[in-house]
Design an enzyme around this catalytic site. Structure first.
Site, PDB file in Angstrom:
ATOM      1  N   TYR A  48      50.497  18.787  53.807  1.00 11.40           N
ATOM      2  CA  TYR A  48      51.025  18.285  52.582  1.00 11.40           C
ATOM      3  C   TYR A  48      51.836  17.378  53.115  1.00 11.40           C
ATOM      4  CZ  TYR A  48      48.863  21.836  49.774  1.00 11.40           C
ATOM      5  OH  TYR A  48      47.617  22.620  49.160  1.00 11.40           O
TER       6      TYR A  48
ATOM      7  N   ARG B  15      58.291  26.856  53.305  1.00 10.05           N
ATOM      8  CA  ARG B  15      56.924  27.141  53.490  1.00 10.05           C
ATOM      9  C   ARG B  15      56.633  26.533  54.904  1.00 10.05           C
ATOM     10  NH1 ARG B  15      52.102  29.308  50.694  1.00 10.05           N
ATOM     11  NH2 ARG B  15      51.124  30.476  52.554  1.00 10.05           N
TER      12      ARG B  15
ATOM     13  N   CYS C  40      40.747  42.302  47.165  1.00 18.30           N
ATOM     14  CA  CYS C  40      40.223  40.802  47.024  1.00 18.30           C
ATOM     15  C   CYS C  40      39.107  40.743  48.338  1.00 18.30           C
ATOM     16  CB  CYS C  40      41.433  39.930  47.783  1.00 18.30           C
ATOM     17  SG  CYS C  40      41.087  38.288  48.196  1.00 18.30           S
TER      18      CYS C  40
ATOM     19  N   CYS D 251      40.396  34.759  39.214  1.00 19.86           N
ATOM     20  CA  CYS D 251      39.790  35.934  40.270  1.00 19.86           C
ATOM     21  C   CYS D 251      38.477  36.011  39.802  1.00 19.86           C
ATOM     22  CB  CYS D 251      41.112  36.991  40.602  1.00 19.86           C
ATOM     23  SG  CYS D 251      40.508  38.034  41.704  1.00 19.86           S
TER      24      CYS D 251
ATOM     25  N   ALA E 121      27.572  44.442  38.223  1.00 22.68           N
ATOM     26  CA  ALA E 121      27.832  43.996  36.876  1.00 22.68           C
ATOM     27  C   ALA E 121      27.463  45.426  36.132  1.00 22.68           C
ATOM     28  CB  ALA E 121      26.522  43.106  36.196  1.00 22.68           C
TER      29      ALA E 121
ATOM     30  N   LYS F 124      32.089  41.589  56.523  1.00 21.75           N
ATOM     31  CA  LYS F 124      32.284  42.101  55.088  1.00 21.75           C
ATOM     32  C   LYS F 124      32.740  43.256  54.630  1.00 21.75           C
ATOM     33  CE  LYS F 124      30.641  39.285  52.781  1.00 21.75           C
ATOM     34  NZ  LYS F 124      29.072  39.193  52.254  1.00 21.75           N
TER      35      LYS F 124
ATOM     36  N   ALA G 123      15.114  53.588  33.699  1.00 18.25           N
ATOM     37  CA  ALA G 123      15.077  53.835  32.297  1.00 18.25           C
ATOM     38  C   ALA G 123      14.057  52.707  31.671  1.00 18.25           C
ATOM     39  CB  ALA G 123      16.539  53.427  31.774  1.00 18.25           C
TER      40      ALA G 123
END
Length: 666
Positions: free
Chosen positions: A180, A228, A363, A381, A412, A449, A476
């Site tokens: 930055y 930082r 996360c 998120c 889902a 992963k 189903a």
């Protein structure tokens, strides 16, 4: 007792913090008002993390001015735009945060400089010198005048007074970090000035020291100021970053200079250092994706601990409780800073304290959060739809208990079942396979992963903990559903791989696989030389995984570049592309398979035709929705919903968010 060190108090300057857990700063897009203050969403966001047990919150950056580097508003808070408004909104924020015995520091920035995206600027980008803009190298940044630099620095004093009056417990200076504007002054690769703000290291650090001096003069010597700080940049050249394991010539800040600067900062009077590594050129280190190991910054913070006496705060994938505990206990750092970990689960500290490790929502390092910030969307998120909308999306008990049938036990399906059960509904979950998980089962197999595996385990535990009736190995249909007399039905039947039509495909019978099939086979029985068809996220991940198993791997992609389609966020994309190059995976772009012969393929790439012998073809060419049951039920009087890939094949964020939206409204 093993986790007690994480919950020991610590002082930054004269401010005592109740434990060693901090919320690391994140961009505040969607959380600012047009007047430069904090909106209601921001207040709810920070209060939720304070309620969750964090000892310290560090806000995302606020800008000290909006004239020299003029951003489109509301991009982030800007205290001096309307000081009275900033004061009013901040007082409400800090008072509520303090109710939970939590401290909050305001992160204040000198600016973005060359890394500001032109789309959010009203003027030409600025920088210490006329250097290329990161996002569009054709744009050469305007060199700041000395009087402009001095004006920006003096604004820190005004903001510091306002911050203290508004109840903030300290300031974090943003930042000799990530490339930055303040960092651009400190790094000779970006700073070519010949005046008092360029040349020698002391001159290049002058802005950081003058900022500290004016904050202390204005707000008081007892007002803590931390910074930082990126210890090493990992810059190989303009817009080109390095991997941790690479041998390369550092064009940014190297370790030797980084340690020298850190000692300099402590002597100058900074009360603590919040350390990381990386730059925009190496965003995959500055924002480590799920592919990287936990605690990636700990070797760097340890080097600081050997040399400094002020507290060291360290971020970098420390959301694993055991890694966080050991980092503090071993003296590698004094505090752990969680950004995405507390985005995914704001109750992380309380759950760790109570040893409820299996209840921590992990996360997965997908960087949906960062990608949305970069595009000017609300801070959010992928795995926690309530992040940034805590009040609007808080779950409430249903007014009437319903029987809800969910068909499909992928992400889902599990999410909508979880949410409906929390709200008090009776939930019956159908899954045709023997275990819950859907595509996440195969997707979590590669060693890199591990966070996806944690998410899968978390969902399975949630389904069990909330007493959801599971009907596994049962597909189903309309008749099955009708016999249950449900009030609501949610279709979460997912998607199937989509395979292209290629001449001669039958000639490789037994040697053609989908990416999911190869993952579930653990890479066995496919031979040694493989071609992955499709250079999207799945194709690139599978190619890297197979390379790690010792296979000879090529990727065939019809577009100009890999990872062009889909929502692969910038840090993850950088990492994958660098890894593919580093491991010499052959890549054919603008390429199609013209024909398949018995021993391999005829490939056309960049207009050139070649024959390639292969043992196996692996297709990662997308998915198509499984909507048959949904279509069959459309004429039924039952309340009907469709979520996740069944609605539209996309990413894990889409699956979870669509499911949460439906689950909280049934």
């Amino acid at each position: 007792m093993g986790y007690s060190k994480l919950f020991d108090p610590i002082n930054i300057g004269e401010v005592e913090i109740k434990n060693r857990i901090a919320l690391a700063p994140m961009g505040l897009t969607g959380l600012a008002t047009t007047e430069g203050g904090f909106n209601e969403r921001a207040i709810e966001f920070f209060v939720e993390r304070a309620r969750g047990g964090a000892g310290l919150l560090i806000t995302g950056l606020v800008r000290v001015e909006n004239e020299i580097e003029e951003f489109v508003m509301p991009s982030s808070p800007c205290p001096l735009l309307n000081p009275a408004h900033f004061h009013q909104t901040s007082i409400e924020l800090t008072e509520r945060v303090h109710s939970y015995d939590c401290k909050i520091f305001l992160q204040v920035t000198m600016g973005f400089g060359r890394v500001a995206h032109p789309s959010v600027l009203k003027k030409r980008p600025i920088a210490p010198s006329p250097i290329p803009n990161y996002w569009n190298p054709d744009i050469i940044c305007r060199e700041l005048k000395v009087e402009e630099i001095e004006k920006i620095i003096s604004s820190f004093g005004e903001v510091a007074i306002l911050a203290r009056e508004s109840g903030f417990d300290g300031i974090e200076v943003h930042a000799l970090h990530e490339g930055y504007l303040l960092d651009q002054f400190a790094i000779s690769f970006f700073n070519h000035r010949k005046d008092k703000y360029g040349g020698s290291l002391e001159n290049r650090l002058r802005p950081a020291l003058e900022i500290l001096r004016i904050i202390k003069q204005s707000a008081g010597k007892d007002f803590p100021v931390l910074i930082r700080y990126s210890l090493k940049s990992y810059v190989k050249d303009w817009n080109k970053g390095a991997l941790v394991e690479e041998t390369f010539e550092e064009r940014g800040r190297d370790i030797k200079e980084g340690l020298e600067i850190a000692v300099f900062l402590e002597k100058a009077g900074y009360d603590a250092i919040n350390v990381d590594v990386g730059s925009y050129e190496s965003w995959d280190l500055a924002h480590p994706p799920g592919y990287l190991d936990y605690g990636v910054y700990l070797p760097f913070s340890l080097e600081l601990k050997k040399r400094l006496s002020v507290p060291i705060i360290t971020a970098g994938k420390l959301q694993d409780p055991d890694i966080a505990r050991k980092a503090v206990e071993s003296g590698k750092t004094d505090m752990v800073a969680l950004a995405r970990g507390l985005l995914a689960d704001p109750l992380w500290p309380l759950k760790v304290k109570k040893r409820l490790f299996g209840n921590i929502r992990p996360c997965i390092g997908c960087h949906v959060c960062l990608g949305r910030i970069a595009r000017g969307k609300n801070l959010s998120c992928a795995v926690n739809p309530t992040a940034g909308r805590e009040k609007d999306y808080r779950l409430c008990p249903a007014s009437r208990r319903k029987r809800v049938v969910v068909v499909g036990g992928g992400v889902a399906g599990m999410e909508v079942a979880r949410v409906a059960a929390i709200r008090g509904h009776e939930v019956i979950l159908f899954e045709r396979e023997k275990e819950l998980g859907g595509h996440l089962i195969a997707g979590s197999i590669p060693s890199f992963k591990k966070d996806d595996r944690k998410l899968l385990n978390w969902y399975r535990k949630q389904v069990e903990d909330y007493g959801i009736t599971m009907r596994l190995e049962e597909e189903a249909d309309c008749r099955t559903i009708e016999t249950l007399s449900p009030d609501s039905v949610v279709i979460a039947t997912g998607s199937l791989p989509s395979l292209p039509q290629i001449n001669g495909l039958e000639r490789m019978s037994g040697r053609v696989f989908t990416a999911e099939e190869v993952l579930l086979k653990d890479g066995k029985g496919i031979g040694n030389t493989v071609v992955v068809v499709g250079g999207g996220l799945v194709g690139c991940e599978v190619a890297l995984w197979l390379k790690s198993l010792g296979k000879s791997v090529s990727i065939v992609e019809k577009l100009d570049k890999l990872l062009l389609l889909g929502d692969v966020e910038h840090p993850n994309k950088l990492f994958l592309l660098k890894k593919i190059e580093f491991h010499d995976i052959r890549v054919y772009t603008k390429a199609v398979i013209k024909e398949i012969f018995e021993k391999g393929i005829v490939l056309v790439s960049d207009g050139l035709e070649r024959e390639i012998e292969v043992d196996a073809l692996i297709f990662a060419t997308g998915f198509k929705s499984r909507r048959k049951l949904y279509n069959d039920l459309l004429s039924s009087p039952v309340e009907l919903f469709i979520v996740g890939d069944a609605l539209k094949p996309a990413n894990i964020k889409h699956a979870i968010w669509s499911a949460y939206e439906v689950g909280c409204k049934i």
